[in-house]
Design a protein around this motif. Structure first.
Motif, PDB file in Angstrom:
ATOM      1  N   HIS A 193       0.806  -1.222   0.000  1.00 14.87           N
ATOM      2  CA  HIS A 193       0.000   0.000   0.000  1.00 14.87           C
ATOM      3  C   HIS A 193       0.840   1.273   0.000  1.00 14.87           C
ATOM      4  O   HIS A 193       0.308   2.353   0.217  1.00 14.87           O
ATOM      5  N   GLY A 194       2.143   1.148  -0.226  1.00 12.90           N
ATOM      6  CA  GLY A 194       2.989   2.322  -0.390  1.00 12.90           C
ATOM      7  C   GLY A 194       3.440   2.997   0.892  1.00 12.90           C
ATOM      8  O   GLY A 194       3.922   4.124   0.856  1.00 12.90           O
ATOM      9  N   PHE A 195       3.318   2.343   2.033  1.00 15.73           N
ATOM     10  CA  PHE A 195       3.730   2.935   3.303  1.00 15.73           C
ATOM     11  C   PHE A 195       5.177   2.620   3.664  1.00 15.73           C
ATOM     12  O   PHE A 195       5.682   3.097   4.676  1.00 15.73           O
ATOM     13  N   ARG A 196       5.839   1.793   2.881  1.00 14.07           N
ATOM     14  CA  ARG A 196       7.257   1.472   3.062  1.00 14.07           C
ATOM     15  C   ARG A 196       7.772   0.958   1.730  1.00 14.07           C
ATOM     16  O   ARG A 196       6.985   0.581   0.873  1.00 14.07           O
ATOM     17  N   PRO A 197       9.074   0.894   1.556  1.00 12.46           N
ATOM     18  CA  PRO A 197       9.609   0.407   0.279  1.00 12.46           C
ATOM     19  C   PRO A 197       9.295  -1.068   0.046  1.00 12.46           C
ATOM     20  O   PRO A 197       9.242  -1.860   0.986  1.00 12.46           O
TER      21      PRO A 197
ATOM     22  N   LEU B 226      -0.047 -12.726  -3.697  1.00 15.31           N
ATOM     23  CA  LEU B 226      -0.602 -13.516  -4.786  1.00 15.31           C
ATOM     24  C   LEU B 226      -0.856 -12.678  -6.048  1.00 15.31           C
ATOM     25  O   LEU B 226      -0.317 -12.952  -7.088  1.00 15.31           O
ATOM     26  N   HIS B 227      -1.695 -11.678  -5.974  1.00 16.40           N
ATOM     27  CA  HIS B 227      -2.063 -10.888  -7.157  1.00 16.40           C
ATOM     28  C   HIS B 227      -1.770  -9.425  -6.867  1.00 16.40           C
ATOM     29  O   HIS B 227      -2.664  -8.601  -6.809  1.00 16.40           O
ATOM     30  N   SER B 228      -0.506  -9.106  -6.700  1.00 19.29           N
ATOM     31  CA  SER B 228      -0.156  -7.783  -6.202  1.00 19.29           C
ATOM     32  C   SER B 228      -0.008  -6.730  -7.276  1.00 19.29           C
ATOM     33  O   SER B 228      -0.082  -5.555  -6.983  1.00 19.29           O
ATOM     34  N   GLY B 229       0.280  -7.137  -8.499  1.00 18.64           N
ATOM     35  CA  GLY B 229       0.579  -6.126  -9.508  1.00 18.64           C
ATOM     36  C   GLY B 229       1.965  -5.561  -9.348  1.00 18.64           C
ATOM     37  O   GLY B 229       2.355  -4.645 -10.024  1.00 18.64           O
ATOM     38  N   LYS B 230       2.752  -6.079  -8.409  1.00 10.14           N
ATOM     39  CA  LYS B 230       4.132  -5.610  -8.206  1.00 10.14           C
ATOM     40  C   LYS B 230       5.030  -6.250  -9.212  1.00 10.14           C
ATOM     41  O   LYS B 230       4.831  -7.343  -9.655  1.00 10.14           O
TER      42      LYS B 230
END
Length: 159
Positions: free
Chosen positions: A141-145, A155-159
């Motif tokens: 969720h963008g709160f840490r690197p 599983l399905h993070s889009g990362k």
């Protein structure tokens, strides 16, 4: 006092700024449990926490139960485990006789050997610390690197 938990219990994993991700106990495993944790964040004080989607987890991992039993990950309700969530099978090397076998999440071994190719395509059973799961959610969720090791449980993070 330590809290009891059971299959189907829904709990909140603190992520950041008063927001939690909802998780569900898929299978209790002695002092660990298999958790399905969902992408959507909700406010920790939101009244209808069970309105979140529980059918498509973003994290599916075995973890230790101490944060759940101590109430750090509070139990907020209970719901049947969705049919779409299946218990994983893992691979394990059995010696002797020196062959791969399929192992269920509860540790039960299949009696027949599997090929090395099949074993290579399967994961080994592994448990992750609750802090690792919290860190992966924060990164998602963008709160840490983001670090690549989080990909082991996403599983399905889009990362």
């Amino acid at each position: 006092m330590l809290k009891e938990y059971h299959k189907g219990h829904i709990f909140g994993v603190p992520v950041a700024d008063g927001q939690v991700a909802l998780g569900q106990v898929i299978a209790p495993l002695a002092s660990n449990f298999l958790a399905a944790i969902h992408r959507d964040l909700i406010r920790a004080d939101e009244a209808d926490v069970l309105a979140a989607r529980l059918d498509t987890p973003v994290i599916f991992a075995e973890t230790m139960d101490f944060k759940l039993r101590e109430g750090v990950w509070p139990i907020v309700g209970s719901h049947g485990v969705p049919d779409s969530i299946r218990l994983p099978n893992c691979t394990v090397w059995v010696e002797p006789p020196g062959e791969y076998r399929m192992q269920s999440i509860d540790g039960t071994l299949d009696s027949s050997a599997i090929s090395a190719e099949t074993a290579d395509a399967m994961r080994h059973q592994k448990s992750y610390a609750p802090a690792f799961i919290e860190a992966a959610l924060q990164a998602l969720h963008g709160f840490r690197p983001w670090i690549s090791v989080f990909g082991e449980i996403i599983l399905h993070s889009g990362k």
